[in-house]
Scaffold this active site. Structure first.
Site, PDB file in Angstrom:
ATOM      1  N   ALA A 178     -48.532  34.420 -44.941  1.00 13.35           N
ATOM      2  CA  ALA A 178     -48.171  33.679 -43.638  1.00 13.35           C
ATOM      3  C   ALA A 178     -47.992  32.355 -43.901  1.00 13.35           C
ATOM      4  O   ALA A 178     -48.555  31.355 -43.986  1.00 13.35           O
ATOM      5  CB  ALA A 178     -49.597  33.788 -42.745  1.00 13.35           C
ATOM      6  N   GLY A 195     -53.042  24.679 -41.387  1.00  9.90           N
ATOM      7  CA  GLY A 195     -53.185  26.034 -42.130  1.00  9.90           C
ATOM      8  C   GLY A 195     -53.031  27.243 -41.148  1.00  9.90           C
ATOM      9  O   GLY A 195     -52.695  27.042 -39.964  1.00  9.90           O
ATOM     10  N   ASN A 196     -53.542  28.609 -41.447  1.00  7.59           N
ATOM     11  CA  ASN A 196     -53.637  29.569 -40.537  1.00  7.59           C
ATOM     12  C   ASN A 196     -54.590  30.535 -40.912  1.00  7.59           C
ATOM     13  O   ASN A 196     -55.147  30.332 -41.687  1.00  7.59           O
ATOM     14  CB  ASN A 196     -52.173  30.418 -40.301  1.00  7.59           C
ATOM     15  N   HIS A 197     -55.065  31.557 -40.056  1.00  2.00           N
ATOM     16  CA  HIS A 197     -55.993  32.358 -40.218  1.00  2.00           C
ATOM     17  C   HIS A 197     -56.073  33.757 -41.010  1.00  2.00           C
ATOM     18  O   HIS A 197     -56.675  34.636 -41.017  1.00  2.00           O
ATOM     19  CB  HIS A 197     -56.503  33.028 -38.829  1.00  2.00           C
TER      20      HIS A 197
END
Ligand code: CTP
Ligand code: CA
Length: 225
Positions: free
Chosen positions: A100, A33-35
């Site tokens: 994102a 995943g990402n932030h």
């Protein structure tokens, strides 16, 4: 006809906004995943709704509440986001891709939890479909398409390249230089580049205020479509 002086300049318009991260499954209990918090996209969806648009918000995993009056579709992976966007895009006058999206996803998803064994372990990844570029190819003249760019170097040049390559009406460059801007912050500092090459630098401000700036540009550009 100019609707800009009205309180609901986007009345009768349909908008599609993507927000948040994607999660790419590795096995039943893990993902890449990402932030991304989703705050920027949610603020844009709320603002477009306030301006009178009929808004569909496609959201990756976030902890945010759905803005009142906005239709929400939840997705997890880049592939699910692609499928929803392909379905919704033809009916959308305004599309803002603020999610994102993972650039790579595991080639295979393990059906059982992966057990630890060797000291070193790697996962084979394959590229995801570029959703925004796909929509850019499908775009009709009366549709407005907005993308984001996250860059750490050659910011303007790279953003201009994405604007062209993905056939966007404008691109929103997130400045990573500023502390207090971007992922996990309530504030953001953006630069907008449009098809004419015009560059507008905005100050560091709340994501709600950034959303207002961006939606003003959207409302003005949709008038000339
Ligand atoms: N995007 C997308 N589908 C992907 C990857 C990105 O729709 N598979 C969209 C993002 O939502 C954003 C824009 O493309 O609006 C730019 O994303 P960014 O990560 O800055 O650029 P990339 O084209 O992915 O290139 P890179 O990460 O290599 O800079
Ligand atoms: Ca990317």
């Amino acid at each position: 006809k100019n609707n800009l002086g009205q309180s609901k300049p986007l009345k009768g318009k349909k908008a599609l906004v993507s927000a948040g991260p994607t999660h790419e499954a590795i096995d039943p209990v893990r993902f890449i995943g990402n932030h991304s918090s989703g705050k920027m996209g949610f603020a844009i969806a709320e603002k477009l709704n306030a301006l009178g648009a009929d808004v569909t918000l496609v959201s990756g995993p976030t902890s945010l509440a759905t803005p009142i009056g906005v239709n929400r579709i939840d997705i997890t992976s880049a592939k699910q986001l692609l499928d929803v966007c392909i379905d919704e895009f033809p009916n959308s006058d305004i599309t803002v891709m603020s999610a994102a999206v993972a650039d790579y996803t595991p080639e295979e998803v393990a059906t059982q939890k992966i057990k630890k064994k060797e000291d070193h372990f790697s996962i084979a990844l394959k590229k995801t479909t570029d959703i925004l570029a796909t929509l850019g190819q499908l775009k009709k003249d009366d549709q407005l398409l907005v993308g984001f760019a996250l860059e750490t170097n050659n910011e303007i040049e790279n953003a201009k390249d994405k604007l062209k390559r993905k056939n966007l009406d404008f691109i929103v460059l997130n400045s990573m230089q500023d502390k207090g801007a971007g992922f996990a912050h309530d504030t953001n500092k953006v630069t907008v580049i449009d098809q004419t090459g015009e560059i507008i630098h905005f100050d560091l401000k709340s994501k709600d205020a950034v959303a207002t700036d961006l939606c003003d540009i959207i409302a003005s550009q949709i008038q000339s479509k």
